[in-house]
Design a protein around this motif. Structure first.
Motif, PDB file in Angstrom:
ATOM      1  N   GLU A  13       0.880  -1.167  -0.019  1.00  0.00           N
ATOM      2  CA  GLU A  13      -0.018  -0.308   0.055  1.00  0.00           C
ATOM      3  C   GLU A  13       0.799   1.328  -0.026  1.00  0.00           C
ATOM      4  O   GLU A  13       0.594   2.285  -0.653  1.00  0.00           O
ATOM      5  CB  GLU A  13      -0.933   0.056   1.029  1.00  0.00           C
ATOM      6  N   LEU A  14       2.081   1.095   0.836  1.00  0.00           N
ATOM      7  CA  LEU A  14       2.712   2.608   0.660  1.00  0.00           C
ATOM      8  C   LEU A  14       3.702   2.559  -0.679  1.00  0.00           C
ATOM      9  O   LEU A  14       3.800   3.543  -1.399  1.00  0.00           O
ATOM     10  CB  LEU A  14       4.031   2.258   1.763  1.00  0.00           C
ATOM     11  N   LYS A  17       1.166   3.953  -2.955  1.00  0.00           N
ATOM     12  CA  LYS A  17       0.997   5.514  -2.792  1.00  0.00           C
ATOM     13  C   LYS A  17       2.111   6.071  -3.328  1.00  0.00           C
ATOM     14  O   LYS A  17       1.814   7.427  -4.091  1.00  0.00           O
ATOM     15  CB  LYS A  17       0.721   5.879  -1.396  1.00  0.00           C
ATOM     16  N   THR A  35       6.332  12.432   2.731  1.00  0.00           N
ATOM     17  CA  THR A  35       4.716  11.616   3.038  1.00  0.00           C
ATOM     18  C   THR A  35       5.191  10.204   3.414  1.00  0.00           C
ATOM     19  O   THR A  35       4.331   9.589   4.413  1.00  0.00           O
ATOM     20  CB  THR A  35       4.047  11.765   1.609  1.00  0.00           C
ATOM     21  N   ILE A  36       6.024   9.640   2.719  1.00  0.00           N
ATOM     22  CA  ILE A  36       6.085   8.091   2.522  1.00  0.00           C
ATOM     23  C   ILE A  36       6.647   7.883   4.051  1.00  0.00           C
ATOM     24  O   ILE A  36       6.332   6.794   4.773  1.00  0.00           O
ATOM     25  CB  ILE A  36       6.759   7.426   1.582  1.00  0.00           C
ATOM     26  N   ASN A  37       7.727   8.635   4.552  1.00  0.00           N
ATOM     27  CA  ASN A  37       8.447   8.433   5.771  1.00  0.00           C
ATOM     28  C   ASN A  37       7.351   8.631   6.797  1.00  0.00           C
ATOM     29  O   ASN A  37       7.633   7.899   8.170  1.00  0.00           O
ATOM     30  CB  ASN A  37       9.686   9.216   5.924  1.00  0.00           C
ATOM     31  N   ALA A  38       6.359   9.657   6.578  1.00  0.00           N
ATOM     32  CA  ALA A  38       5.765  10.021   7.605  1.00  0.00           C
ATOM     33  C   ALA A  38       4.702   8.851   7.847  1.00  0.00           C
ATOM     34  O   ALA A  38       4.359   8.432   9.121  1.00  0.00           O
ATOM     35  CB  ALA A  38       4.761  11.189   7.445  1.00  0.00           C
ATOM     36  N   GLU A  39       4.251   8.459   6.971  1.00  0.00           N
ATOM     37  CA  GLU A  39       3.305   7.286   6.871  1.00  0.00           C
ATOM     38  C   GLU A  39       3.862   5.926   7.501  1.00  0.00           C
ATOM     39  O   GLU A  39       3.054   5.183   8.200  1.00  0.00           O
ATOM     40  CB  GLU A  39       2.587   6.776   5.614  1.00  0.00           C
ATOM     41  N   ALA A  40       5.007   5.629   7.361  1.00  0.00           N
ATOM     42  CA  ALA A  40       5.800   4.480   7.649  1.00  0.00           C
ATOM     43  C   ALA A  40       6.132   4.516   9.189  1.00  0.00           C
ATOM     44  O   ALA A  40       6.381   3.710   9.932  1.00  0.00           O
ATOM     45  CB  ALA A  40       7.083   4.182   6.936  1.00  0.00           C
ATOM     46  N   GLY A  41       6.138   5.660   9.701  1.00  0.00           N
ATOM     47  CA  GLY A  41       6.484   6.062  11.182  1.00  0.00           C
ATOM     48  C   GLY A  41       8.244   6.108  11.390  1.00  0.00           C
ATOM     49  O   GLY A  41       8.619   6.317  12.354  1.00  0.00           O
TER      50      GLY A  41
END
Length: 186
Positions: A13-14, A17, A35-41
């Motif tokens: 899903e990442l 995106k 964005t990707i790093n933020a969503e991955a935590g």
């Protein structure tokens, strides 16, 4: 061969995106990374990794466009119905990929990369087998197309003959029409 890229290792899903964001010209690569790093935590992708991935995407898109152009040119010259377009496109795309693979193998050999001979042999064997199957599929598609054309021609000729008989066309005129238009001689 090498390790998967950080993007190839992302959860599906990442990665989807990320791909969607890269396809949007209004989004910068830095925004994609953030964005990707933020969503991955956590920091899972870098700007350079995203840039390399974008370059791979662009290269693949260019090759796909080339394959479509080649297929369209081929279809224009040879003629084919729309059912064969996707098959011809896939065949051409596979040929391009095989050619690229062989070039990359040659580059690796020239760069002194240690590729085991059995791996190269296996790749070449599978590639040649795929190409052979591809050629057989293309031949079969061509034969089917000719059979369909022949059947349509026969049906059309039969309809013309029926109408001509109803209208009182002479046998000689009918023979001439069949020979001239349909290539059918008695």
């Amino acid at each position: 061969m090498g390790q998967k890229s950080s993007i190839d290792r992302l959860p599906l899903e990442l990665r989807q995106k990320l791909i969607e964001m890269l396809q949007n010209p209004a989004v910068t690569q830095m925004e994609v990374v953030d964005t990707i790093n933020a969503e991955a935590g956590e920091s899972v992708v870098s700007r350079s990794g995203v840039n390399r991935y974008k370059m791979r995407m662009d290269k693949f898109a260019a090759k796909t466009r080339e394959a479509r152009e080649v297929a369209a040119t081929y279809i224009e010259k040879v003629g084919a119905d729309s059912r064969n377009r996707m098959g011809k496109l896939a065949n051409e795309q596979l040929r391009i990929m095989v050619f690229d693979l062989l070039l990359e193998l040659e580059d690796l050999k020239n760069e002194g990369e240690g590729i085991a001979p059995e791996i190269v042999t296996d790749i070449l064997f599978k590639t040649s087998r795929a190409m052979k199957e591809l050629e057989q599929a293309e031949k079969l598609n061509s034969q089917r197309t000719e059979e369909i054309k022949s059947e349509v021609l026969k049906e059309t000729a039969a309809k013309v003959e029926t109408v001509a008989k109803k209208r009182g066309v002479s046998k000689e005129a009918m023979s001439e029409i069949m020979a001239e238009v349909f290539g059918i001689t008695e």
